[in-house]
Design a protein around this motif. Sequence first.
Motif, PDB file in Angstrom:
ATOM      1  N   VAL A  12     -27.639   2.006  38.325  1.00 34.60           N
ATOM      2  CA  VAL A  12     -26.631   2.655  37.365  1.00 34.60           C
ATOM      3  C   VAL A  12     -27.246   4.001  37.092  1.00 34.60           C
ATOM      4  CG1 VAL A  12     -25.568   2.168  35.355  1.00 34.60           C
ATOM      5  CG2 VAL A  12     -26.275   0.211  36.661  1.00 34.60           C
ATOM      6  N   VAL A  13     -26.140   4.958  37.320  1.00 33.16           N
ATOM      7  CA  VAL A  13     -26.476   6.443  36.992  1.00 33.16           C
ATOM      8  C   VAL A  13     -25.287   6.957  35.899  1.00 33.16           C
ATOM      9  CG1 VAL A  13     -26.711   8.499  37.962  1.00 33.16           C
ATOM     10  CG2 VAL A  13     -27.403   6.674  39.307  1.00 33.16           C
ATOM     11  N   GLY A  14     -25.922   7.707  35.137  1.00 27.05           N
ATOM     12  CA  GLY A  14     -25.073   8.357  34.097  1.00 27.05           C
ATOM     13  C   GLY A  14     -25.092   9.833  34.557  1.00 27.05           C
ATOM     14  N   TYR A  15     -23.887  10.560  35.077  1.00 24.80           N
ATOM     15  CA  TYR A  15     -23.851  11.781  35.595  1.00 24.80           C
ATOM     16  C   TYR A  15     -23.720  12.737  34.288  1.00 24.80           C
ATOM     17  CZ  TYR A  15     -22.372  15.601  38.477  1.00 24.80           C
ATOM     18  OH  TYR A  15     -22.125  16.683  39.380  1.00 24.80           O
ATOM     19  N   GLY A  16     -24.748  13.472  34.244  1.00 22.29           N
ATOM     20  CA  GLY A  16     -24.624  14.408  33.256  1.00 22.29           C
ATOM     21  C   GLY A  16     -24.792  13.966  31.816  1.00 22.29           C
ATOM     22  N   ALA A  17     -25.139  12.517  31.597  1.00 22.54           N
ATOM     23  CA  ALA A  17     -25.029  12.160  30.072  1.00 22.54           C
ATOM     24  C   ALA A  17     -26.250  10.889  30.061  1.00 22.54           C
ATOM     25  CB  ALA A  17     -23.601  11.361  30.036  1.00 22.54           C
ATOM     26  N   ASP A  18     -26.698  10.983  29.003  1.00 20.89           N
ATOM     27  CA  ASP A  18     -27.764   9.710  28.836  1.00 20.89           C
ATOM     28  C   ASP A  18     -27.059   8.442  28.590  1.00 20.89           C
ATOM     29  OD1 ASP A  18     -29.970  11.577  28.937  1.00 20.89           O
ATOM     30  OD2 ASP A  18     -29.784  12.471  26.817  1.00 20.89           O
ATOM     31  N   GLU A  19     -26.140   8.622  27.923  1.00 16.32           N
ATOM     32  CA  GLU A  19     -25.219   7.227  27.513  1.00 16.32           C
ATOM     33  C   GLU A  19     -24.391   6.804  28.621  1.00 16.32           C
ATOM     34  OE1 GLU A  19     -23.407   6.249  24.070  1.00 16.32           O
ATOM     35  OE2 GLU A  19     -24.738   7.350  22.821  1.00 16.32           O
ATOM     36  N   PHE A  20     -24.061   5.528  29.131  1.00 14.73           N
ATOM     37  CA  PHE A  20     -23.304   5.289  30.182  1.00 14.73           C
ATOM     38  C   PHE A  20     -21.639   5.359  29.692  1.00 14.73           C
ATOM     39  CE2 PHE A  20     -20.941   2.191  32.932  1.00 14.73           C
ATOM     40  CZ  PHE A  20     -21.544   2.674  34.071  1.00 14.73           C
TER      41      PHE A  20
END
Length: 521
Positions: free
Chosen positions: A375-383
């Motif tokens: 699971v990746v957050g693109y440009g963000a620390d929170e999902f």
Amino acid sequence: MAMELTTERRHVSAASSAQLEVGSSIDMKMEEEEEEEEEVVHRSDEEGEEEPSRFEPPTSGVTDELLPLTWRRRRRWVWGGAANASDSEERNAIEAPPPLLSDRATSAAARARAGERSVKREEGPEECRRTTSTSTPISISISTSASFRRMECIARHVTCAAQLDRTENTWRRGGNAGTSFADDATWRRGNRVREAESQGMRFAPEVREALVQGKAVVALESTIISHGMPYPQNLRTAMEVEDIVRLAGAVPATIAIMAGIPRIGLSKTDLQQLAKLGKSVQKTSRRDIAQVVAQRRNGATTVSATMVFSAAAGIPIFVTGGIGGVHRGAETSMDVSADLTELGRTPVTVVCAGVKSILDIPKTLEWLETQGVTVVGYGADEFPAFFTVSSGCTSPCRMDTPESCAALIAANRRLNLGSGILIGVPIPAKEAPVGQRVEVAINQALEESRRGNVEGNAVTPFLLKRVNEITRGESLAANVVLIKNNALVGAKIAVALQSLLSCPNYPLPSGEKGNQPGYNG
């Protein structure tokens, strides 16, 4: 009596002398011919000529004098009595020319060797014998050894295996002899497409050409067209999303089932038909694919069904609005979306705006962890939580560029993990205020769904419709914006991934044949 013995001894002595003279003359003749043959071969080698192949003998009009030196050296002529031939079979074994040599040429050679004596041929399963039928007590015993034939067969197989091994090694390096790396890779990608077509899928010409040529392709689902928006906004949004993918350098492939045929890429006519039919088109998850195909119905593919067809077609990137997850109250209802299990077993990367905020996001992330999904957050620390940037849940992984996402996908593919990747792209910041108002409407719609006993796959369409009514269209506008943003990010990742995998020095995935210059190879 003494005179008779003397006469008999004279006859025997004369016969023995004749036998020795014939044998000596033939041996001398063979030695002279072999010396001449060696001189010819040596002279041919100096002039650059190749020695005739021992595995491709002439089949007609050949005399023994024209046989290659390697065959003649294998032939041994043993002169002796006919009665002693069986007693010394091993000693008198003679390896005759290969079976491809004509019988006429062999017989002529034998007659020439035996002084124009007639030859009688007797064949057996293991050997061929030629013995003289004249009254002269001289016989020729020729044994075509089965071991020679087996040895020749083994030599053929060894040669063929060596050629295959060289071809395999060349292919693993990215091409065959006489072909380029790109030509060989194109053949493999085309074979992948043909395999999918043999399973009943039909490709749009644009998508098929892109897959064969190794261009970046982005898969798009069709449920959002038939069940996510009203007509004609759904058709307009679908066409705009495809245009965004094209402008980013990739080829869009909207996936749906039309009249029982899985379609990878839809024409404008197909999109228009799907948009007009709307909710009359069956919402198709993985479990429904066989039913819709068997009944030759139209099906709008969900995330799980779109992933199935994407993987079969060799499309590594799939863009959608948001995915399903663990529904609120799942501890009693056990309502978990098939999207999550599909992510755990299908190696396709899903680019979305995160998990829909109408779901239980913490439990959804726990489920994805159990399934082994990155699971990746693109440009963000929170999902992200679909309509809002923040969900209150920290993303397990963060990637800030398309290139870093492409490297992650390539590593997952190279290791053959067999699971998908989920990339959550937050909604653009300018739409964040709208998201806050949508959250309030979502809570109200959830309460109404519980009072109305709305369950199963009917929950999401009900909530989206009710939220759109409460927010007076703001949620639908925000939905369109985030879908377009996801399409842009997904197309950039697809282009970066294709550029990475097309490098000839890209590490080879374990278990795969060939350095494939694309996931669809």
